[in-house]
Design a protein around this motif. Sequence first.
Motif, mmCIF file in Angstrom:
data_model
loop_
_atom_site.group_PDB
_atom_site.id
_atom_site.type_symbol
_atom_site.label_atom_id
_atom_site.label_comp_id
_atom_site.label_asym_id
_atom_site.label_seq_id
_atom_site.Cartn_x
_atom_site.Cartn_y
_atom_site.Cartn_z
ATOM 1 N N ARG A 50 0.859 -1.190 0.000
ATOM 2 C CA ARG A 50 0.000 0.000 0.000
ATOM 3 C C ARG A 50 0.887 1.228 0.000
ATOM 4 N NH1 ARG A 50 -3.091 -0.079 4.878
ATOM 5 N NH2 ARG A 50 -4.428 -1.719 4.089
ATOM 6 N N TYR A 59 -18.190 -10.388 9.109
ATOM 7 C CA TYR A 59 -17.094 -9.442 9.277
ATOM 8 C C TYR A 59 -17.570 -8.253 10.086
ATOM 9 C CZ TYR A 59 -13.532 -5.996 7.818
ATOM 10 O OH TYR A 59 -12.552 -5.033 7.773
ATOM 11 N N ARG A 60 -16.802 -7.918 11.107
ATOM 12 C CA ARG A 60 -17.065 -6.714 11.872
ATOM 13 C C ARG A 60 -15.807 -5.881 11.745
ATOM 14 N NH1 ARG A 60 -16.037 -2.736 15.016
ATOM 15 N NH2 ARG A 60 -17.015 -2.462 17.015
ATOM 16 N N SER A 61 -15.899 -4.833 10.924
ATOM 17 C CA SER A 61 -14.719 -4.018 10.655
ATOM 18 C C SER A 61 -14.501 -3.047 11.805
ATOM 19 C CB SER A 61 -14.894 -3.245 9.345
ATOM 20 O OG SER A 61 -15.921 -2.298 9.505
ATOM 21 N N VAL A 120 -11.483 -11.493 4.562
ATOM 22 C CA VAL A 120 -12.867 -11.343 4.114
ATOM 23 C C VAL A 120 -12.955 -10.934 2.641
ATOM 24 C CG1 VAL A 120 -13.809 -10.853 6.387
ATOM 25 C CG2 VAL A 120 -13.051 -8.966 4.965
ATOM 26 N N GLY A 121 -11.797 -10.741 2.008
ATOM 27 C CA GLY A 121 -11.800 -10.552 0.560
ATOM 28 C C GLY A 121 -12.082 -9.137 0.091
ATOM 29 N N VAL A 122 -11.811 -8.125 0.923
ATOM 30 C CA VAL A 122 -12.005 -6.752 0.456
ATOM 31 C C VAL A 122 -10.672 -6.018 0.298
ATOM 32 C CG1 VAL A 122 -14.342 -6.518 1.385
ATOM 33 C CG2 VAL A 122 -12.393 -5.859 2.798
ATOM 34 N N GLN A 123 -9.569 -6.725 0.570
ATOM 35 C CA GLN A 123 -8.249 -6.108 0.468
ATOM 36 C C GLN A 123 -7.605 -6.517 -0.859
ATOM 37 O OE1 GLN A 123 -6.363 -4.021 2.692
ATOM 38 N NE2 GLN A 123 -5.174 -3.921 0.813
ATOM 39 N N ARG A 124 -7.127 -5.519 -1.593
ATOM 40 C CA ARG A 124 -6.391 -5.830 -2.822
ATOM 41 C C ARG A 124 -5.046 -6.422 -2.418
ATOM 42 N NH1 ARG A 124 -5.943 -0.696 -5.984
ATOM 43 N NH2 ARG A 124 -8.196 -0.826 -6.039
ATOM 44 N N ARG A 162 -19.555 -15.381 0.539
ATOM 45 C CA ARG A 162 -20.277 -14.204 1.054
ATOM 46 C C ARG A 162 -21.503 -14.675 1.811
ATOM 47 N NH1 ARG A 162 -19.699 -11.727 -4.701
ATOM 48 N NH2 ARG A 162 -17.442 -11.559 -4.671
ATOM 49 N N ALA A 207 -14.379 0.200 11.549
ATOM 50 C CA ALA A 207 -15.428 1.212 11.422
ATOM 51 C C ALA A 207 -16.736 0.563 11.850
ATOM 52 C CB ALA A 207 -15.516 1.692 9.980
ATOM 53 N N ARG A 253 -8.890 -7.813 6.474
ATOM 54 C CA ARG A 253 -9.572 -7.417 5.239
ATOM 55 C C ARG A 253 -9.238 -8.389 4.113
ATOM 56 N NH1 ARG A 253 -8.558 -2.666 2.809
ATOM 57 N NH2 ARG A 253 -10.699 -2.405 2.156
ATOM 58 N N ALA A 274 -10.419 -16.511 -0.675
ATOM 59 C CA ALA A 274 -11.102 -15.502 0.146
ATOM 60 C C ALA A 274 -11.846 -14.519 -0.739
ATOM 61 C CB ALA A 274 -10.080 -14.761 1.007
ATOM 62 N N GLY A 275 -13.052 -14.187 -0.336
ATOM 63 C CA GLY A 275 -13.831 -13.195 -1.061
ATOM 64 C C GLY A 275 -14.620 -13.743 -2.228
#
Lengths: 245, 260
Positions: free
Chosen positions: B31, B96-98, B68-72, B91, B100, B65, B85-86
């Motif tokens: 990142r 997932y409890r992020s 749960v499959g939301v991270q590149r 799904r 935020a 992340r 994942a993802g």
Amino acid sequence: MNPRITLATAGRVLRQLRHDPRTIGLLLVVPVVLVTLLRLVYDGKPQIFDRIGAPLLGVFPLITMFLVTSIATLRERTSGTLERLLTMPLAKLDLLLGYALAFGAFAVLQVAIATAVALGPLGLHVAGPAWLILVLAVANAVLGTALGLFVSAFAASEFQAVQFMPAVILPQLLLCGLLLPRGQMQTVLRWVSNALPLSYAIDGLTRVTSTPGVPGAVLADLGIVLGCIVAALGLGAATLRRRTA
Amino acid sequence: MTSTGGTVSETAGAVTGTGGTVVVDGLLVVRGGNEVLPGVSCSVQPGTVTGLLGPSGCGKTTLMRAIVGVQRIAGGSVQVLGMPAGSAPLRGRVGYRSQASAVYADLTVAENLRYFAAVLHAPASDVDRALADVDLAPQANQLVGSLSGGQLARVSLASALLGAPEVLVLDEPTVGLDPVLRRDLWALFHRLADAGITIFVSSHVMDEATRCNRLFLMRTGRFLAEDTPAGLLRQTGADDIETAFLRLIDAAREREGASA
């Protein structure tokens, strides 16, 4: 895609709106105030009010729904709800169509009130049927929502999201034929105008103003606006990423 | 796992080989030009409460992340329940409890949960169960925007409990909660794990570490240790987890100093 999830999303968006009476009030009252102001500005020239009244009834929902949608979507991104939804069995189009349905349904109310006031107390004269104004104006509202969904992908903050209104909507307003008929524009500007969706919505509403019945040309204009909605939703789905950096 | 060395990478390697509910293999996340996760591997065993501990900014959230499959991701692989994942079939099977709160501030607690339940195809009764699990039933009809920080954290957790998740990925779920609630929630995590749900939970509160079946200690994107709480104490000769963690960090720093 799943119709149940799409409808649940539309219901959720409307419930959020219901908890915000001031926004509802602004969305419903402001177009009425503006169209009334327009009538007063052209008090001595009712023929001008008759010419631009119906087209402007189509412009208000485009602007308001664009703004409301871009901020709502940005909030989904920053609050983490979008990320949560994307880990769930929700298709991207479920989200986009949910927004389009919710704000489209709300626009029916918004446009119906403003059109009723314009045609009734304000004495707006149009040759075509009132329901056709409603259909074109609601299509414009959904177009505003679809464009808002698309451009919100490029906005990282509320400041940026709000700036997209003058950037995306105002050029369309300048070139849509309201200030100068599109046929009288410089060639290059006319080409640009031909490429912008609002031009067709305004063309359609101008035709409703002057032509009785339901001319085929209005339906063609409506078809182009609907096509632009589908395209904007498609672009919105394409720019919505499940995985982010 | 090149520079962490010693027993740690051997342990992690051995576990990776056995397979698990979550198998992370050589995960590389970059990142802004930095390697946030420089190729990490780990495995979370089914039906356990596995803790992910480490100072803030060490890569815990990035790892979660990715799971749960939301991270590149830039390299390596993450498998959950035997699938990438993802991927679409996962799904709804992974809750997932992020960090935020990820709930709508302008809806009531119940409206939030009903919407997420609808998206998950979960029965309406799930909403009441999840509210009871996090002890938030009295606030069901309150606007989320008017909740206290601790209540907000619990709405967010309740949303992750909807449906029938087989894996729960919880990113600091007990932040801002009072000791009684934290104890109750950890008891809930163990009840869920006893029912076969795999729980992967992060925290930077060391006293919570002792409540986990297994622990990953993380620092600057790498695993310092992977063991049971008792095993960690044995390995480091410390009396409590915090001391154990500090000893492992100091040892890692010394190795870095020696190699520099």
